[in-house]
Design a protein around this motif. Structure first.
Motif, PDB file in Angstrom:
ATOM      1  N   LEU A 207       1.056  -1.239  -0.015  1.00  0.00           N
ATOM      2  CA  LEU A 207       0.009   0.020  -0.394  1.00  0.00           C
ATOM      3  C   LEU A 207       1.015   1.364   0.068  1.00  0.00           C
ATOM      4  O   LEU A 207       0.500   2.437  -1.045  1.00  0.00           O
ATOM      5  N   SER A 210       2.064   2.324  -3.596  1.00  0.00           N
ATOM      6  CA  SER A 210       1.355   2.363  -4.272  1.00  0.00           C
ATOM      7  C   SER A 210       1.352   4.165  -4.010  1.00  0.00           C
ATOM      8  O   SER A 210       0.890   4.679  -5.032  1.00  0.00           O
ATOM      9  N   VAL A 290       0.901   5.087   4.677  1.00  0.00           N
ATOM     10  CA  VAL A 290      -0.314   4.395   4.410  1.00  0.00           C
ATOM     11  C   VAL A 290      -0.923   5.638   6.000  1.00  0.00           C
ATOM     12  O   VAL A 290      -2.215   6.303   5.357  1.00  0.00           O
ATOM     13  N   ALA A 308      -5.026   2.777  -0.665  1.00  0.00           N
ATOM     14  CA  ALA A 308      -4.710   3.411   0.547  1.00  0.00           C
ATOM     15  C   ALA A 308      -5.477   4.188   1.498  1.00  0.00           C
ATOM     16  O   ALA A 308      -5.420   4.379   2.219  1.00  0.00           O
ATOM     17  N   VAL A 314      -8.107  -0.753   3.660  1.00  0.00           N
ATOM     18  CA  VAL A 314      -6.647  -1.002   4.594  1.00  0.00           C
ATOM     19  C   VAL A 314      -7.017  -1.843   5.749  1.00  0.00           C
ATOM     20  O   VAL A 314      -6.080  -2.818   6.469  1.00  0.00           O
TER      21      VAL A 314
END
Length: 354
Positions: A207, A210, A290, A308, A314
């Motif tokens: 995440l 990303s 995150v 995210a 998440v």
């Protein structure tokens, strides 16, 4: 029609015995001890403590041995043991500003107050296999003495005094405990941070990566990454002061992120935060990225639909123990369910053929 076979207990006992034999390995080689695991596989032990939510190096090392190096299985063992322990009270927030840093680096300033401390790190190694270890010369790379850990001022404190880093709201209320009550969405930031601290490192890493590739628009700098020992204190009302009862090693990361400001707030940076038990740099950095992506609502930003930024996605999929349990249960017997579906398929085929 298929039927279940008897003799399950004997088969399970034999499987356990076979597992123990495989775990022991070649008996001509000395058995691995928990002390060796705790002293030499420190990063594996740290991950088990972090995601198992229990700071105990000896128990984490035992779990790594018992799980044959499967860290998720070891985390499961530690979590299960944790549920048997009584909760005696809540400790005071740890003061990471008073941390005795064995490692402390910043990507935002070259000359930070107190200086950079590289400490033990893989960052500058060549990622080549060290055959000296295979030859038994484990001490070859450990002959240069490191400086003793020291207290270093926080980079975020310096930025905060200048007013260019958004101040974090402070609260004297004790946050809810994720291990004692189910999480409700939308979750407060303390609950989100608890969930991220327990989340699977690989899940958070994906995440976080990303967000760096544009799915979240964080554009973070590592304001400071520090690893070191901190004291854990408990307030004793009868005494009127706090008493330190333990010293633990933690990893803390504060990322500095772009923020344009608004009519209510001047232009300033925002931060992401990661704090984990033990030496877990990759996870603490991932956690801070995150955490920052999940703050879009509090900061009045647009949700661009990035994974995210999706709080439910998440927080509900990061726990590797929940994920493992749900995933691996499908290898257990589902004879009745399958037979029902198999019979349905056969009936549909017969009717279609007719």
């Amino acid at each position: 029609m298929y039927v279940a076979a008897k003799g399950g207990e004997e088969a399970i006992a034999a499987a356990h015995a076979w597992l123990a034999e495989c775990r022991r390995g070649d008996r001509s080689v000395p058995a691995l001890t928990s002390e060796q695991v705790a002293g030499q596989l420190t990063l594996a032990v740290a991950r088990v403590m972090s995601e198992g939510s229990l700071y105990d190096e000896a128990l984490a090392a035992l779990a790594v041995r018992q799980a044959r190096g499967d860290l998720i299985e070891a985390i499961f063992l530690v979590r299960a043991y944790r549920t048997t322990l009584p909760r005696l009270g809540a400790s005071a927030p740890i003061d990471t500003g008073a941390m005795l840093c064995e490692r402390r680096v910043s990507a935002t300033f070259k000359d930070i107050p107190g200086g950079q401390v590289l400490g033990p790190t893989f960052d500058y190694t060549h990622r080549l296999l060290d055959f000296a270890l295979a030859a038994g010369d484990e001490d070859a790379a450990a002959r240069m003495a490191e400086a003793a850990p020291d207290v270093r001022p926080r980079v975020s404190d310096h930025l905060g005094r200048e007013g260019v880093l958004r101040a974090e709201p402070d609260s004297a209320d004790e946050p809810a405990d994720l291990t004692r009550a189910p999480m409700e969405l939308p979750a407060s930031r303390p609950l989100r941070l608890q969930a991220l601290a327990r989340a699977d490192e690989g899940f958070l890493l994906g995440l976080a990566y990303s967000t760096q590739r544009g799915y979240g628009r964080t554009h973070a700098f590592v304001g400071e990454l520090r690893v070191g020992a901190v004291e854990v204190e408990v307030d004793i009302p009868e005494l009127g002061f706090s008493v330190a009862f333990a010293e633990i090693v933690v990893t803390e990361c504060e990322t500095v992120n772009q923020f344009t400001g608004s009519r209510q707030e001047p232009a300033q940076f925002t931060r992401g935060y990661g704090l984990v038990l033990g030496r877990c740099e990759r996870k603490s950095i991932s956690m801070s990225l995150v955490d920052r992506a999940l703050q879009w609502r509090e900061l009045g930003e647009d949700n661009v639909g990035a994974p995210a930024q999706d709080e439910e996605f998440v927080l509900m999929h990061g726990d590797n123990i929940q994920a493992t349990g749900f995933l691996e249960h499908i290898k257990l017997p589902h004879y009745v369910d399958f037979q029902a579906e198999l019979e349905l398929i056969r009936r549909i085929r017969r009717e279609a053929g007719a």
